[in-house]
Write a protein that holds these residues in place. Structure first.
Motif, short mmCIF file in Angstrom:
data_model
loop_
_atom_site.label_atom_id
_atom_site.label_comp_id
_atom_site.label_asym_id
_atom_site.label_seq_id
_atom_site.Cartn_x
_atom_site.Cartn_y
_atom_site.Cartn_z
N GLU A 82 16.59 5.71 9.54
CA GLU A 82 15.29 5.70 10.21
C GLU A 82 14.78 7.14 10.40
O GLU A 82 13.61 7.42 10.19
CB GLU A 82 15.40 4.99 11.57
N HIS A 83 15.67 8.04 10.78
CA HIS A 83 15.27 9.44 10.95
C HIS A 83 14.82 10.05 9.62
O HIS A 83 13.81 10.75 9.56
CB HIS A 83 16.43 10.26 11.53
N ILE A 84 15.54 9.77 8.56
CA ILE A 84 15.16 10.28 7.24
C ILE A 84 13.80 9.71 6.84
O ILE A 84 12.93 10.45 6.36
CB ILE A 84 16.25 9.94 6.20
N ASP A 85 13.60 8.42 7.04
CA ASP A 85 12.31 7.80 6.70
C ASP A 85 11.15 8.47 7.44
O ASP A 85 10.08 8.69 6.86
CB ASP A 85 12.32 6.31 7.02
N LYS A 86 11.34 8.81 8.69
CA LYS A 86 10.28 9.42 9.50
C LYS A 86 10.07 10.90 9.19
O LYS A 86 9.02 11.45 9.50
CB LYS A 86 10.59 9.26 10.99
N ASN A 87 11.09 11.57 8.63
CA ASN A 87 11.04 13.02 8.43
C ASN A 87 11.29 13.41 6.97
O ASN A 87 11.82 14.50 6.71
CB ASN A 87 12.07 13.70 9.33
N LEU A 88 10.92 12.57 6.04
CA LEU A 88 11.19 12.80 4.63
C LEU A 88 10.61 14.14 4.17
O LEU A 88 9.44 14.41 4.37
CB LEU A 88 10.63 11.65 3.80
N GLU A 89 11.45 14.97 3.56
CA GLU A 89 11.04 16.31 3.13
C GLU A 89 10.72 16.38 1.64
O GLU A 89 10.06 17.31 1.19
CB GLU A 89 12.18 17.31 3.38
N PHE A 90 11.24 15.44 0.86
CA PHE A 90 11.07 15.48 -0.59
C PHE A 90 11.28 14.07 -1.13
O PHE A 90 11.76 13.19 -0.43
CB PHE A 90 12.07 16.45 -1.23
N VAL A 91 10.89 13.88 -2.37
CA VAL A 91 11.12 12.61 -3.04
C VAL A 91 12.27 12.80 -4.02
O VAL A 91 12.21 13.63 -4.92
CB VAL A 91 9.85 12.14 -3.79
N SER A 92 13.31 12.05 -3.81
CA SER A 92 14.51 12.16 -4.65
C SER A 92 14.23 11.57 -6.03
O SER A 92 13.56 10.55 -6.16
CB SER A 92 15.66 11.41 -3.99
N GLN A 93 14.78 12.22 -7.04
CA GLN A 93 14.59 11.78 -8.42
C GLN A 93 15.76 10.95 -8.94
O GLN A 93 15.82 10.62 -10.11
CB GLN A 93 14.38 13.00 -9.33
N GLY A 94 16.69 10.63 -8.10
CA GLY A 94 17.87 9.86 -8.51
C GLY A 94 18.89 9.90 -7.40
O GLY A 94 18.56 10.26 -6.28
N ASP A 95 20.10 9.57 -7.71
CA ASP A 95 21.16 9.57 -6.71
C ASP A 95 22.14 10.71 -7.02
O ASP A 95 23.07 10.54 -7.79
CB ASP A 95 21.88 8.23 -6.69
N SER A 96 21.91 11.86 -6.41
CA SER A 96 22.77 13.03 -6.63
C SER A 96 24.18 12.81 -6.11
O SER A 96 25.09 13.54 -6.47
CB SER A 96 22.18 14.26 -5.95
#
Length: 146
Positions: free
Chosen positions: A68-82
């Motif tokens: 939930e915290h990540i969803d509210k504070n997303l800093e970038f759009v991931s291009q895959g699963d690192s």
């Protein structure tokens, strides 16, 4: 803080959420989490401890808090699963990466997010994991001999 619970980690939107037991209240465990970011130090949440400042009563509860915290504070759009190729061996977290046909890794000990990987490149994931396992097994033998 006890051991990081790498086996219960969750890759989510470019972050690796790693729960741990923060403390105990009576007989109940209180969970917190740390984060790794696929963009490393460029993220204000890389290696952050509990940026939501909320604790959970279970591993799944604290993972939901972190998501939930990540969803509210997303800093970038991931291009895959690192963090797709992550392994736990002797309570150590090993993350294997592939880039241009070469393999390398990050290695985190059981109690911190300090990357202790040797700067080394491998030709396969198997070769990389075999080398790490031999190193950790050798370290374990040395510690038992003391």
């Amino acid at each position: 803080m006890g051991h990081l619970l790498y086996k219960n980690s969750l890759s989510y939107k470019g972050y690796l959420i790693i729960p741990f037991v923060f403390g105990k209240a009576d007989t109940y465990e209180i969970y917190s989490y740390k984060l790794l970011s696929e963009i490393g130090r460029k993220s204000r949440f890389h290696k952050a401890e509990n940026p939501a400042q909320m604790y959970g009563s279970s591993i799944s509860n604290v993972l939901d808090i972190a998501k939930e915290h990540i969803d509210k504070n997303l800093e970038f759009v991931s291009q895959g699963d690192s963090f797709k190729y992550r392994y736990v061996y002797r309570n150590n977290l090993i993350i294997v990466y592939r880039e241009s046909g070469k393999y390398f890794y990050d290695h985190y000990p059981p109690d911190s997010l300090n990357n202790i990987a040797a700067p080394r490149v491998f030709t396969s994931e198997y070769e990389c994991l075999k080398w790490i396992k031999q190193g950790l097994d050798g370290l374990n033998v040395k510690q038992k001999a003391r």
